[in-house]
Design an enzyme around this catalytic site. Structure first.
Site, mmCIF file in Angstrom:
data_model
loop_
_atom_site.group_PDB
_atom_site.id
_atom_site.type_symbol
_atom_site.label_atom_id
_atom_site.label_comp_id
_atom_site.label_asym_id
_atom_site.label_seq_id
_atom_site.Cartn_x
_atom_site.Cartn_y
_atom_site.Cartn_z
ATOM 1 N N CYS A 176 37.784 24.246 42.790
ATOM 2 C CA CYS A 176 38.053 23.421 44.275
ATOM 3 C C CYS A 176 36.824 22.690 44.049
ATOM 4 O O CYS A 176 35.441 23.425 44.010
ATOM 5 C CB CYS A 176 38.953 24.478 44.910
ATOM 6 S SG CYS A 176 38.248 23.452 46.328
ATOM 7 N N ASP A 212 41.353 27.250 39.877
ATOM 8 C CA ASP A 212 42.643 27.097 40.557
ATOM 9 C C ASP A 212 43.341 27.166 38.863
ATOM 10 O O ASP A 212 43.058 26.584 38.255
ATOM 11 C CB ASP A 212 42.338 24.970 40.715
ATOM 12 C CG ASP A 212 42.243 25.595 42.429
ATOM 13 O OD1 ASP A 212 42.349 25.934 43.034
ATOM 14 O OD2 ASP A 212 41.585 24.906 42.374
#
Length: 162
Positions: free
Chosen positions: A53, A60
């Site tokens: 992120c 992620d």
């Protein structure tokens, strides 16, 4: 029929593969399509995609699906794997990663058709599944891209793993 053993593929037979942790489209390699007179789909499923992120720097995780109809060049799978791995420390939003991958593959291969779909695991209670596609302008694949995008995910699959 093409002799793929004579292609300049530097990663495929390399026993000393180095994993790059920073985004690098230069890792991608191609080889000649042995069947350019036939339209067909090639699909890659990559269940171990990770990126960061750009705000929180938290990881992620996603499964990526890349499907394409090749023209004269095809992406070599080991180079694609290493390219995906290079996103590991790359900070970008889900949608940006998927669009960047599509742009890089279009520039690399100039395919007739391409689609990239990311199925990201939830973070903060929500999952994001960006989808992008491309059809070569001036060909029937341009219309296929519009049709697939305009009808994309109208009947989503059951999600039972997240």
């Amino acid at each position: 029929m093409t002799d793929r053993t004579k292609e300049n593929l530097t990663l495929l037979r390399n026993k000393g593969t180095q994993y790059i942790f920073d985004y690098d489209p230069g890792l991608l390699e191609t080889f000649q399509n042995a069947h350019p007179d036939r339209d067909y789909f090639v699909k890659f499923n990559f269940p171990e995609f990770t990126s960061l992120c750009p705000i929180t720097h938290q990881p992620d995780f996603a499964t990526l699906y890349v499907s394409y109809v090749p023209d004269t060049r095809m992406v070599e799978s080991k180079s694609l794997k290493l390219y995906f791995f290079s996103f590991r420390n790359h900070g970008d939003f889900h949608e940006d990663c998927i669009n960047k991958i599509a742009d890089d593959l279009i520039q690399l291969m100039n395919p007739k058709y391409l689609e990239v779909w990311g199925k990201f695991l939830p973070r903060g209670g929500i999952s994001i599944d960006p989808y992008v596609n491309y059809g070569k302008k001036g060909t029937r694949w341009e219309q296929v891209a519009f049709d697939r995008l305009s009808h994309h995910d109208m009947y989503p699959e059951n999600v039972n793993n997240r």
